[in-house]
Write an enzyme that holds these catalytic residues in place. Structure first.
Site, PDB file in Angstrom:
ATOM      1  N   HIS A 110      49.493  40.224  60.124  1.00 31.53           N
ATOM      2  CA  HIS A 110      48.125  39.744  59.863  1.00 31.53           C
ATOM      3  C   HIS A 110      47.754  38.556  60.750  1.00 31.53           C
ATOM      4  O   HIS A 110      46.823  37.821  60.449  1.00 31.53           O
ATOM      5  CB  HIS A 110      47.957  39.382  58.376  1.00 31.53           C
ATOM      6  CG  HIS A 110      47.904  40.591  57.469  1.00 31.53           C
ATOM      7  ND1 HIS A 110      47.956  40.514  56.093  1.00 31.53           N
ATOM      8  CD2 HIS A 110      47.792  41.915  57.768  1.00 31.53           C
ATOM      9  CE1 HIS A 110      47.877  41.735  55.578  1.00 31.53           C
ATOM     10  NE2 HIS A 110      47.801  42.606  56.576  1.00 31.53           N
ATOM     11  N   SER A 179      51.750  41.062  46.367  1.00 33.36           N
ATOM     12  CA  SER A 179      51.175  41.725  45.184  1.00 33.36           C
ATOM     13  C   SER A 179      51.047  43.234  45.369  1.00 33.36           C
ATOM     14  O   SER A 179      50.730  43.947  44.430  1.00 33.36           O
ATOM     15  CB  SER A 179      49.798  41.132  44.889  1.00 33.36           C
ATOM     16  OG  SER A 179      48.923  41.370  45.979  1.00 33.36           O
TER      17      SER A 179
HETATM   18  P1  OAD Z   1      48.954  37.928  47.092  1.00 32.08           P
HETATM   19  O1  OAD Z   1      48.372  36.583  46.804  1.00 32.08           O
HETATM   20  O2  OAD Z   1      48.108  39.122  46.901  1.00 32.08           O
HETATM   21  O3  OAD Z   1      50.265  38.122  46.214  1.00 32.08           O
HETATM   22  C1  OAD Z   1      51.219  37.123  46.107  1.00 32.08           C
HETATM   23  C2  OAD Z   1      52.291  37.580  45.139  1.00 32.08           C
HETATM   24  O4  OAD Z   1      53.273  36.558  45.095  1.00 32.08           O
HETATM   25  C3  OAD Z   1      51.788  37.769  43.692  1.00 32.08           C
HETATM   26  O5  OAD Z   1      52.273  39.003  43.177  1.00 32.08           O
HETATM   27  C4  OAD Z   1      52.382  36.587  42.938  1.00 32.08           C
HETATM   28  O6  OAD Z   1      52.744  36.908  41.621  1.00 32.08           O
HETATM   29  C5  OAD Z   1      53.633  36.307  43.758  1.00 32.08           C
HETATM   30  N1  OAD Z   1      54.099  34.916  43.691  1.00 32.08           N
HETATM   31  C6  OAD Z   1      53.392  33.781  43.437  1.00 32.08           C
HETATM   32  N2  OAD Z   1      54.188  32.718  43.482  1.00 32.08           N
HETATM   33  C7  OAD Z   1      55.436  33.155  43.763  1.00 32.08           C
HETATM   34  C8  OAD Z   1      56.701  32.542  43.928  1.00 32.08           C
HETATM   35  N3  OAD Z   1      56.865  31.226  43.827  1.00 32.08           N
HETATM   36  N4  OAD Z   1      57.766  33.317  44.191  1.00 32.08           N
HETATM   37  C9  OAD Z   1      57.634  34.673  44.304  1.00 32.08           C
HETATM   38  N5  OAD Z   1      56.470  35.310  44.149  1.00 32.08           N
HETATM   39  C10 OAD Z   1      55.377  34.567  43.898  1.00 32.08           C
HETATM   40  O7  OAD Z   1      49.529  37.820  48.579  1.00 32.08           O
HETATM   41  P2  OAD Z   1      49.889  38.986  49.592  1.00 32.08           P
HETATM   42  O8  OAD Z   1      50.461  40.161  48.864  1.00 32.08           O
HETATM   43  O9  OAD Z   1      50.638  38.379  50.677  1.00 32.08           O
HETATM   44  O10 OAD Z   1      45.261  39.302  53.938  1.00 32.08           O
HETATM   45  O11 OAD Z   1      48.446  39.362  50.095  1.00 32.08           O
HETATM   46  C11 OAD Z   1      48.302  40.332  51.075  1.00 32.08           C
HETATM   47  C12 OAD Z   1      47.122  40.022  51.927  1.00 32.08           C
HETATM   48  O12 OAD Z   1      45.967  39.836  51.119  1.00 32.08           O
HETATM   49  C13 OAD Z   1      47.206  38.708  52.693  1.00 32.08           C
HETATM   50  O13 OAD Z   1      47.926  38.818  53.882  1.00 32.08           O
HETATM   51  C14 OAD Z   1      45.766  38.387  52.951  1.00 32.08           C
HETATM   52  C15 OAD Z   1      45.208  38.693  51.594  1.00 32.08           C
HETATM   53  O14 OAD Z   1      43.889  39.027  51.541  1.00 32.08           O
HETATM   54  C16 OAD Z   1      44.200  38.971  54.681  1.00 32.08           C
HETATM   55  O15 OAD Z   1      43.673  37.875  54.633  1.00 32.08           O
HETATM   56  C17 OAD Z   1      43.748  40.074  55.583  1.00 32.08           C
END
Ligand code: OAD
Length: 236
Positions: A110, A179
């Site tokens: 990304h 997520s």
């Molecule tokens: P998300 O914010 O969607 O998901 C983060 C995940 O991490 C969630 O399931 C939380 O429960 C978990 N989480 C939070 N704190 C944590 C911790 N301390 N240890 C382990 N897990 C934890 O983030 P991404 O899946 O990365 O894209 O999101 C994907 C994409 O959506 C990003 O790259 C971004 C966003 O929109 C763009 O901007 C194009």
């Protein structure tokens, strides 16, 4: 042994960088509208708002430090490399905390917040300062075309060919701190399964596609990733 790790915002949460979504509804996208801040159309319509959002996140990143999860993945990468294997570290994160945590090769599907690119001529440069809306492109000289080198909604993620080639070679797929709601990354686990690759999820809470994984481990990344890496290396 070839491991494919996909990381997301949860890996950097304990470094103070906000996640986008969580079950408590406190993520970045619950407070800010991604359609107004993270699309090419938003940049065309309101460049000041978009630049300010990423300028703020860049400043935040520059004052953040890697946590134990970044260090554990770097340790795993080094151990596998020393044994003739590899850890392909693919991240959806635009921060540089894997690199600062010691990882060698990180695939930023990304993009990277510490880089800027000209929307007109494509020139890429390091970017640690704020980007202004009247900035001049260092190559083509256009004004206001420099943008964060990140993938916005509606744009194609980077390095997909390299990513699919690594998935095909993997013995294990592990998703950490994501997520599972943004494609194509959210689909990697199903692709891995279709290829017969074992799959594991490490997250604070079950992700949207938790049911697809063979193994699930829940806890804060700073502790859970290190524990998994220790167990994994002990069993090798
Ligand atoms: P998300 O914010 O969607 O998901 C983060 C995940 O991490 C969630 O399931 C939380 O429960 C978990 N989480 C939070 N704190 C944590 C911790 N301390 N240890 C382990 N897990 C934890 O983030 P991404 O899946 O990365 O894209 O999101 C994907 C994409 O959506 C990003 O790259 C971004 C966003 O929109 C763009 O901007 C194009």
């Amino acid at each position: 042994m070839q491991i494919f790790a996909l990381t997301g915002a949860g890996v950097s949460a304990e470094s103070g960088l906000g996640t986008f979504r969580d079950k408590a509804g406190t993520g970045l996208w619950a407070r800010f509208d991604p359609m107004k801040l993270a699309t090419p159309e938003a940049f065309a319509r309101d460049p000041a708002a978009v630049q300010e959002f990423y300028n703020f996140r860049r400043r935040n990143l520059l004052s953040a430090t890697p946590n134990a999860a970044h260090a554990a993945l770097a340790r795993l990468q080094e151990a596998l490399r020393a044994g003739g294997g590899a850890l392909t570290l693919v991240t959806q994160n635009i921060d540089d905390l894997h690199e600062r945590g010691g990882a060698r090769h990180v695939v930023h599907m990304h993009g990277e917040l510490l880089k800027a690119r000209c929307a007109a001529c494509g020139v890429l440069r390091e970017q640690r300062e704020d980007i202004s809306t009247i900035e001049e492109c260092p190559r083509c000289g256009r004004i206001g075309t420099m943008r964060p080198h990140v993938v916005w909604f509606g744009e194609t993620p980077l390095f997909l060919e390299e990513i699919f080639a690594a998935l095909e070679k993997a013995d294990l797929f592990v998703a950490i701190g994501t997520s599972g709601s943004v494609y194509p990354a959210a689909g990697f686990v199903s692709q891995a399964r279709a290829l017969g690759v074992r799959t594991c999820e490490i997250n604070l809470e079950p992700s949207d596609n938790a049911h697809v994984f063979d193994e699930r481990r829940y806890g804060a990344a700073s502790a859970a990733v290190g524990a998994w890496v220790d167990e994994f290396l002990a069993a090798l």
